[in-house]
Design a protein around this motif. Structure first.
Motif, PDB file in Angstrom:
ATOM      1  N   LEU A 272       0.827  -1.213   0.000  1.00 50.44           N
ATOM      2  CA  LEU A 272       0.000   0.000   0.000  1.00 50.44           C
ATOM      3  C   LEU A 272       0.859   1.261   0.000  1.00 50.44           C
ATOM      4  O   LEU A 272       0.392   2.326  -0.412  1.00 50.44           O
ATOM      5  N   HIS A 273       2.088   1.144   0.447  1.00 49.16           N
ATOM      6  CA  HIS A 273       3.011   2.287   0.373  1.00 49.16           C
ATOM      7  C   HIS A 273       3.224   2.700  -1.080  1.00 49.16           C
ATOM      8  O   HIS A 273       3.389   3.891  -1.377  1.00 49.16           O
ATOM      9  N   HIS A 274       3.211   1.713  -1.978  1.00 42.77           N
ATOM     10  CA  HIS A 274       3.450   1.997  -3.401  1.00 42.77           C
ATOM     11  C   HIS A 274       2.176   2.400  -4.132  1.00 42.77           C
ATOM     12  O   HIS A 274       2.226   3.226  -5.066  1.00 42.77           O
ATOM     13  N   PHE A 275       1.030   1.828  -3.757  1.00 45.75           N
ATOM     14  CA  PHE A 275      -0.183   2.051  -4.545  1.00 45.75           C
ATOM     15  C   PHE A 275      -1.361   2.625  -3.763  1.00 45.75           C
ATOM     16  O   PHE A 275      -2.356   3.002  -4.368  1.00 45.75           O
ATOM     17  N   GLY A 276      -1.288   2.660  -2.456  1.00 46.32           N
ATOM     18  CA  GLY A 276      -2.321   3.328  -1.677  1.00 46.32           C
ATOM     19  C   GLY A 276      -3.543   2.477  -1.387  1.00 46.32           C
ATOM     20  O   GLY A 276      -3.909   2.273  -0.240  1.00 46.32           O
ATOM     21  N   THR A 277      -4.195   1.978  -2.446  1.00 46.78           N
ATOM     22  CA  THR A 277      -5.402   1.170  -2.292  1.00 46.78           C
ATOM     23  C   THR A 277      -5.419   0.060  -3.343  1.00 46.78           C
ATOM     24  O   THR A 277      -4.689   0.115  -4.344  1.00 46.78           O
ATOM     25  N   LYS A 278      -6.265  -0.910  -3.107  1.00 38.83           N
ATOM     26  CA  LYS A 278      -6.430  -1.981  -4.091  1.00 38.83           C
ATOM     27  C   LYS A 278      -6.989  -1.425  -5.393  1.00 38.83           C
ATOM     28  O   LYS A 278      -6.594  -1.853  -6.490  1.00 38.83           O
ATOM     29  N   ASN A 279      -7.892  -0.478  -5.306  1.00 41.14           N
ATOM     30  CA  ASN A 279      -8.450   0.128  -6.517  1.00 41.14           C
ATOM     31  C   ASN A 279      -7.372   0.823  -7.328  1.00 41.14           C
ATOM     32  O   ASN A 279      -7.343   0.742  -8.562  1.00 41.14           O
ATOM     33  N   ALA A 280      -6.476   1.530  -6.628  1.00 39.45           N
ATOM     34  CA  ALA A 280      -5.382   2.213  -7.320  1.00 39.45           C
ATOM     35  C   ALA A 280      -4.455   1.205  -7.986  1.00 39.45           C
ATOM     36  O   ALA A 280      -3.928   1.445  -9.079  1.00 39.45           O
ATOM     37  N   LEU A 281      -4.260   0.051  -7.342  1.00 35.26           N
ATOM     38  CA  LEU A 281      -3.441  -0.998  -7.935  1.00 35.26           C
ATOM     39  C   LEU A 281      -4.082  -1.523  -9.214  1.00 35.26           C
ATOM     40  O   LEU A 281      -3.399  -1.753 -10.215  1.00 35.26           O
ATOM     41  N   LEU A 282      -5.395  -1.696  -9.201  1.00 36.97           N
ATOM     42  CA  LEU A 282      -6.094  -2.162 -10.391  1.00 36.97           C
ATOM     43  C   LEU A 282      -5.894  -1.202 -11.558  1.00 36.97           C
ATOM     44  O   LEU A 282      -5.567  -1.620 -12.676  1.00 36.97           O
ATOM     45  N   ILE A 283      -6.091   0.078 -11.312  1.00 37.82           N
ATOM     46  CA  ILE A 283      -5.936   1.066 -12.380  1.00 37.82           C
ATOM     47  C   ILE A 283      -4.497   1.066 -12.891  1.00 37.82           C
ATOM     48  O   ILE A 283      -4.249   1.190 -14.092  1.00 37.82           O
TER      49      ILE A 283
END
Length: 203
Positions: free
Chosen positions: A52-63
């Motif tokens: 989460l340090h790199h992407f913040g949220t699972k949704n942000a990871l998906l995008i």
């Protein structure tokens, strides 16, 4: 640079790339809903907090995963256009190269289907992606095809819709029943049929 004057390894970029590769594979295998942040973090070998340090949220990871796929396709397009291929030839060439990466093909099919519901985090991304694709393909087809040569009632936009629909529909059939269709050859045959409608001097 380190104390010895040698460049340091961009560990943050490497870790981000590793996370994207793992998430891409897991989303392709199981879909977005059935994969947790912990699943991705576990396979990468880091904590959930570290991911989460790199992407913040699972949704942000998906995008980020979806955008990574588009970036890779864009690189393929640039390479093919540099070889002198026009938009139609590049379209087929990109599909052909994607076939060498089945996880990417399955990822797109699975996530695009999941994102039909408005509450899916990828919904807006896919809506915009298809809007841009429709606009671009229609423009490029209009540039390549001569309206005076097309059958009555058929426009460049019509043909562009057929092309995108053919590629998407065959992708689904191929994934559901491997070996039942040859997606690349079918799309290539369709593009070949368009030769008779091409402009003598493309705009």
């Amino acid at each position: 640079m380190n104390a010895q004057g040698r460049p340091t390894r961009p560990r943050g970029d490497e870790r981000r790339r590793q996370i994207l590769d793992v998430a891409l594979r897991l989303f392709a295998e199981r879909g977005f809903t059935d994969v947790s942040v912990a699943d991705v973090a576990g396979e990468v070998g880091i904590t959930t907090a570290g991911l989460l340090h790199h992407f913040g949220t699972k949704n942000a990871l998906l995008i980020a995963v979806l955008q990574e796929r588009e970036t890779r396709n864009g690189q393929v397009d640039e390479s093919l256009r540099a070889e002198g291929k026009d938009w139609l030839e590049t379209f087929v060439g990109r599909l052909e190269q994607n076939e060498d990466h089945p996880a990417l093909v399955q990822l797109f099919a699975l996530l695009s289907a999941e994102s039909i519901t408005r509450d899916h985090p990828g919904h807006d991304w896919f809506v915009e992606r298809y809007r841009v694709l429709a606009e671009t393909s229609s423009h490029e087809m209009d540039r390549l095809l001569d309206p005076a040569k097309l059958p009555q009632g058929v426009t460049a936009t019509t043909v562009s819709q057929w092309l995108v629909g053919l590629a998407d529909g065959l992708r689904l059939q191929q994934l559901l029943n491997p070996g039942s269709v040859d997606r690349i050859e079918s799309v290539r045959a369709f593009v070949g049929m368009l030769e008779q409608y091409r402009r003598d001097d493309p705009a």
